[in-house]
Design a protein around this motif. Structure first.
Motif, PDB file in Angstrom:
ATOM      1  N   GLY A  87      12.257 -35.238  -9.856  1.00 33.32           N
ATOM      2  CA  GLY A  87      13.498 -35.418  -9.092  1.00 33.32           C
ATOM      3  C   GLY A  87      13.574 -34.317  -8.046  1.00 33.32           C
ATOM      4  O   GLY A  87      12.768 -33.381  -8.061  1.00 33.32           O
ATOM      5  N   CYS A  88      14.542 -34.438  -7.148  1.00 29.67           N
ATOM      6  CA  CYS A  88      14.653 -33.421  -6.103  1.00 29.67           C
ATOM      7  C   CYS A  88      15.532 -32.272  -6.604  1.00 29.67           C
ATOM      8  O   CYS A  88      16.753 -32.392  -6.659  1.00 29.67           O
ATOM      9  CB  CYS A  88      15.236 -34.025  -4.820  1.00 29.67           C
ATOM     10  N   ILE A  89      14.883 -31.166  -6.945  1.00 26.54           N
ATOM     11  CA  ILE A  89      15.585 -29.998  -7.499  1.00 26.54           C
ATOM     12  C   ILE A  89      15.850 -29.086  -6.300  1.00 26.54           C
ATOM     13  O   ILE A  89      15.155 -28.085  -6.065  1.00 26.54           O
ATOM     14  CB  ILE A  89      14.723 -29.281  -8.563  1.00 26.54           C
ATOM     15  N   ALA A  90      16.858 -29.466  -5.533  1.00 27.79           N
ATOM     16  CA  ALA A  90      17.009 -28.885  -4.190  1.00 27.79           C
ATOM     17  C   ALA A  90      17.449 -27.426  -4.171  1.00 27.79           C
ATOM     18  O   ALA A  90      17.519 -26.819  -3.114  1.00 27.79           O
ATOM     19  CB  ALA A  90      17.985 -29.747  -3.382  1.00 27.79           C
ATOM     20  N   THR A  91      17.749 -26.865  -5.337  1.00 28.11           N
ATOM     21  CA  THR A  91      18.279 -25.496  -5.393  1.00 28.11           C
ATOM     22  C   THR A  91      17.225 -24.452  -5.781  1.00 28.11           C
ATOM     23  O   THR A  91      17.542 -23.276  -5.892  1.00 28.11           O
ATOM     24  CB  THR A  91      19.391 -25.430  -6.459  1.00 28.11           C
ATOM     25  N   THR A  92      15.999 -24.848  -6.003  1.00 28.61           N
ATOM     26  CA  THR A  92      15.028 -23.887  -6.551  1.00 28.61           C
ATOM     27  C   THR A  92      14.468 -22.952  -5.472  1.00 28.61           C
ATOM     28  O   THR A  92      14.656 -23.150  -4.266  1.00 28.61           O
ATOM     29  CB  THR A  92      13.816 -24.594  -7.214  1.00 28.61           C
ATOM     30  N   GLY A  93      13.716 -21.973  -5.954  1.00 32.87           N
ATOM     31  CA  GLY A  93      13.068 -21.007  -5.080  1.00 32.87           C
ATOM     32  C   GLY A  93      11.970 -21.607  -4.212  1.00 32.87           C
ATOM     33  O   GLY A  93      11.447 -20.935  -3.313  1.00 32.87           O
ATOM     34  N   LEU A  94      11.626 -22.855  -4.462  1.00 35.11           N
ATOM     35  CA  LEU A  94      10.553 -23.476  -3.679  1.00 35.11           C
ATOM     36  C   LEU A  94      10.860 -23.445  -2.180  1.00 35.11           C
ATOM     37  O   LEU A  94       9.967 -23.372  -1.348  1.00 35.11           O
ATOM     38  CB  LEU A  94      10.353 -24.931  -4.129  1.00 35.11           C
ATOM     39  N   PHE A  95      12.163 -23.478  -1.872  1.00 32.34           N
ATOM     40  CA  PHE A  95      12.563 -23.577  -0.465  1.00 32.34           C
ATOM     41  C   PHE A  95      12.918 -22.219   0.132  1.00 32.34           C
ATOM     42  O   PHE A  95      13.558 -22.124   1.169  1.00 32.34           O
ATOM     43  CB  PHE A  95      13.719 -24.584  -0.348  1.00 32.34           C
ATOM     44  N   ARG A  96      12.483 -21.158  -0.549  1.00 31.41           N
ATOM     45  CA  ARG A  96      12.884 -19.796  -0.141  1.00 31.41           C
ATOM     46  C   ARG A  96      12.415 -19.437   1.257  1.00 31.41           C
ATOM     47  O   ARG A  96      13.024 -18.621   1.924  1.00 31.41           O
ATOM     48  CB  ARG A  96      12.380 -18.766  -1.161  1.00 31.41           C
ATOM     49  N   GLU A  97      11.307 -20.040   1.713  1.00 30.57           N
ATOM     50  CA  GLU A  97      10.809 -19.699   3.050  1.00 30.57           C
ATOM     51  C   GLU A  97      11.362 -20.634   4.129  1.00 30.57           C
ATOM     52  O   GLU A  97      11.020 -20.495   5.293  1.00 30.57           O
ATOM     53  CB  GLU A  97       9.278 -19.730   3.068  1.00 30.57           C
ATOM     54  N   HIS A  98      12.154 -21.621   3.707  1.00 33.75           N
ATOM     55  CA  HIS A  98      12.695 -22.544   4.712  1.00 33.75           C
ATOM     56  C   HIS A  98      13.819 -21.856   5.496  1.00 33.75           C
ATOM     57  O   HIS A  98      14.379 -20.867   5.050  1.00 33.75           O
ATOM     58  CB  HIS A  98      13.215 -23.814   4.039  1.00 33.75           C
ATOM     59  N   VAL A  99      14.178 -22.405   6.652  1.00 28.93           N
ATOM     60  CA  VAL A  99      15.247 -21.796   7.457  1.00 28.93           C
ATOM     61  C   VAL A  99      16.576 -21.876   6.703  1.00 28.93           C
ATOM     62  O   VAL A  99      16.804 -22.812   5.933  1.00 28.93           O
ATOM     63  CB  VAL A  99      15.373 -22.496   8.840  1.00 28.93           C
ATOM     64  N   PRO A 100      17.476 -20.898   6.916  1.00 32.62           N
ATOM     65  CA  PRO A 100      18.735 -20.867   6.174  1.00 32.62           C
ATOM     66  C   PRO A 100      19.541 -22.169   6.275  1.00 32.62           C
ATOM     67  O   PRO A 100      20.133 -22.607   5.286  1.00 32.62           O
ATOM     68  CB  PRO A 100      19.489 -19.696   6.810  1.00 32.62           C
ATOM     69  N   LEU A 101      19.545 -22.805   7.446  1.00 32.03           N
ATOM     70  CA  LEU A 101      20.325 -24.024   7.603  1.00 32.03           C
ATOM     71  C   LEU A 101      19.809 -25.122   6.657  1.00 32.03           C
ATOM     72  O   LEU A 101      20.585 -25.876   6.066  1.00 32.03           O
ATOM     73  CB  LEU A 101      20.273 -24.504   9.064  1.00 32.03           C
ATOM     74  N   PHE A 102      18.490 -25.186   6.535  1.00 31.83           N
ATOM     75  CA  PHE A 102      17.901 -26.171   5.619  1.00 31.83           C
ATOM     76  C   PHE A 102      18.375 -25.894   4.196  1.00 31.83           C
ATOM     77  O   PHE A 102      18.801 -26.804   3.478  1.00 31.83           O
ATOM     78  CB  PHE A 102      16.368 -26.113   5.670  1.00 31.83           C
TER      79      PHE A 102
END
Ligand code: NDP
Ligand code: PMR
Length: 375
Positions: free
Chosen positions: A282-297
């Motif tokens: 599932g889309c676990i949109a809160t994890t550290g995986l997205f730590r390098e993405h831009v803040p708006l994302f």
């Protein structure tokens, strides 16, 4: 496969051998094979006594599961769920020992229900050292979960592992490929009734879905970059030989994860009885995986997934899903890519054409064997 003689209530199955007062195995102790060997010898007697006192009644012993990247997100939630069940001792294989220790404590995991061991998938030496240390610990290996990953969507230039491979594919695929191949022997020796090797996949590597069609799309091409060594010098840093793209490198690595699971199944399921599986949790949109993405994302991604795509899943729920693939008696089928519907019921999902291409899986396997030094 028959249930082996086995045999002990989970609380008695493993003592906290070699651990510090906080229940966490200290790195130095983990690497001290002889000390651990001595302690492991010490647990045999209570085990036998326990068997005798059960008067022949078979009780499943506590399983041992290794989870890579258990210091946050899906890996941590899965570790917590399994440890809390009392049926599993969780070996948290993490690159940042202190972070993992803090995370386990903050998650409320009980002392003695887990062990932390050092593993940096960006170094093949570290993978080999982890395997050696695990073997010296004397524990059996019943289930391996290849979960750790990095995602570098904003990277303009490739970075490389200690062995010179592009980082996303190096960590997410090659490090796990070596780990799983080395630990296969250990799993073969386990007497646990249901042994499983799980490699976490994703919807974004599957172009037969809407999510998989968001650019840049995953695609391994003719594997020329991988075959050339993914070093960004004599060959491209991308598997398909193209220009570096951090988001695509992650998605490509997920195709490799899903192909690897199927190739394991074809090569080893019949011979070993081990179940090989992958999943989209599932889309676990809160994890550290997205730590390098831009803040708006990072701000908009969770509500977008919650309210628009409805693909959102909490870390806790995703952990329960992966824990099911580890432990649920109904999820023993091998060669399967599991997904869940809205009511959180699991089902066998269909992989994209490329992510289920047997010829490509064989080629990826053979090239990967060379890159990690197995042939
Ligand atoms: P997190 O960033 O929270 O967890 C990733 C874990 O991998 C962390 O523990 C991290 O360690 C570890 N890790 C990263 N690099 C290394 C390395 N070199 N050696 C060892 N461990 C490393 O992300 P998620 O929980 O979201 O990701 C877990 C899995 O779920 C991944 O396989 C991902 O592809 C998959 N997935 C995630 C989805 C999502 O929506 N989040 C959707 C589909 C699949 P550290 O804590 O030290 O950084
Ligand atoms: Mg996606 C049903 C639609 C769906 C689902 C389930 C996901 C999951 N995404 C969907 C749709 C869309 N996404 C749409 C329509 C868009 C365009 C607006 C979109 C965009 C998007 C971006 C920019 N999505 C993303 C990103 C990321 O950077 C994430 C990614 O690709 O990470 C590799 C991502 C994801 N979307 C998902 C999931 C699960 C992710 C994280 C993927 C992963 O961890 O493998």
């Amino acid at each position: 496969m028959a249930l082996q003689a086995s045999i002990l209530p989970s609380a008695l199955s493993h003592r906290k051998e070699g651990k510090g007062s906080n229940g966490v195995l200290k790195e130095s102790a983990f690497l001290g094979g002889s000390v651990l060997g001595h302690h492991m010898a010490g647990i045999q007697l209570p085990v036998l006594r326990c068997q005798a006192s059960l008067q022949g009644k078979k009780v499943l012993r506590q399983g041992v599961v290794v989870i890579t990247g258990a210091s946050s997100g899906l890996g941590l939630a899965t570790a917590k769920s399994l440890a809390e069940s009392g049926k599993w001792h969780v070996v948290m294989a993490c690159r940042d020992f202190l972070k993992a220790e803090k995370a386990a404590k903050a998650a409320g995991m009980a002392k003695g229900s887990y062990t932390i061991a050092h593993l940096d998938l960006a170094s093949l030496d570290s993978v080999r050292q982890f395997v050696d240390a695990f073997r010296r610990s004397g524990r059996p290996l019943d289930v391996l979960v290849c979960n750790a990953a990095i995602y570098r969507p904003t990277a303009r230039k490739p970075t490389y592992t200690a062995d010179g491979y592009e980082m996303s594919v190096g960590v997410n695929h090659l490090g796990h490929f070596l780990l799983a191949n080395l630990l296969l022997d250990d799993m073969k020796q386990s007497d646990y009734p249901s042994r499983r090797l799980i490699i976490v996949g994703s919807i974004t590597g599957n172009t037969n879905t809407l999510a998989g069609n968001v650019p840049p799309k995953a695609g391994l091409g003719d594997l020329r970059g991988l075959a050339g060594g993914l070093d960004g010098r004599s060959s491209s840093a991308m598997i398909d030989g193209g220009e570096f793209d951090g988001a695509k490198a992650y998605k490509d690595s997920k195709i490799c994860n899903m192909l690897t699971m199927q190739e394991f199944h074809r090569r080893f399921h019949e011979e070993t009885g081990i179940a090989f599986a992958s999943l989209y949790p599932g889309c676990i949109a809160t994890t550290g995986l997205f730590r390098e993405h831009v803040p708006l994302f990072r701000l908009l991604f969770p509500p977008f997934q919650k309210f628009i795509t409805k693909g959102f899943v909490s870390e806790e729920e995703s952990g329960k899903r992966l824990a099911q693939v580890v432990s649920d008696p109904s999820l023993t089928k091998s060669g399967v890519y599991w997904s869940w519907n809205k009511d959180s019921a699991s089902f066998e999902n269909q992989l994209s054409e490329e992510a289920s291409d047997a010829a490509k899986a064989k080629k990826v396997w053979e090239i990967s064997e060379k890159l990690v030094g197995l042939t």
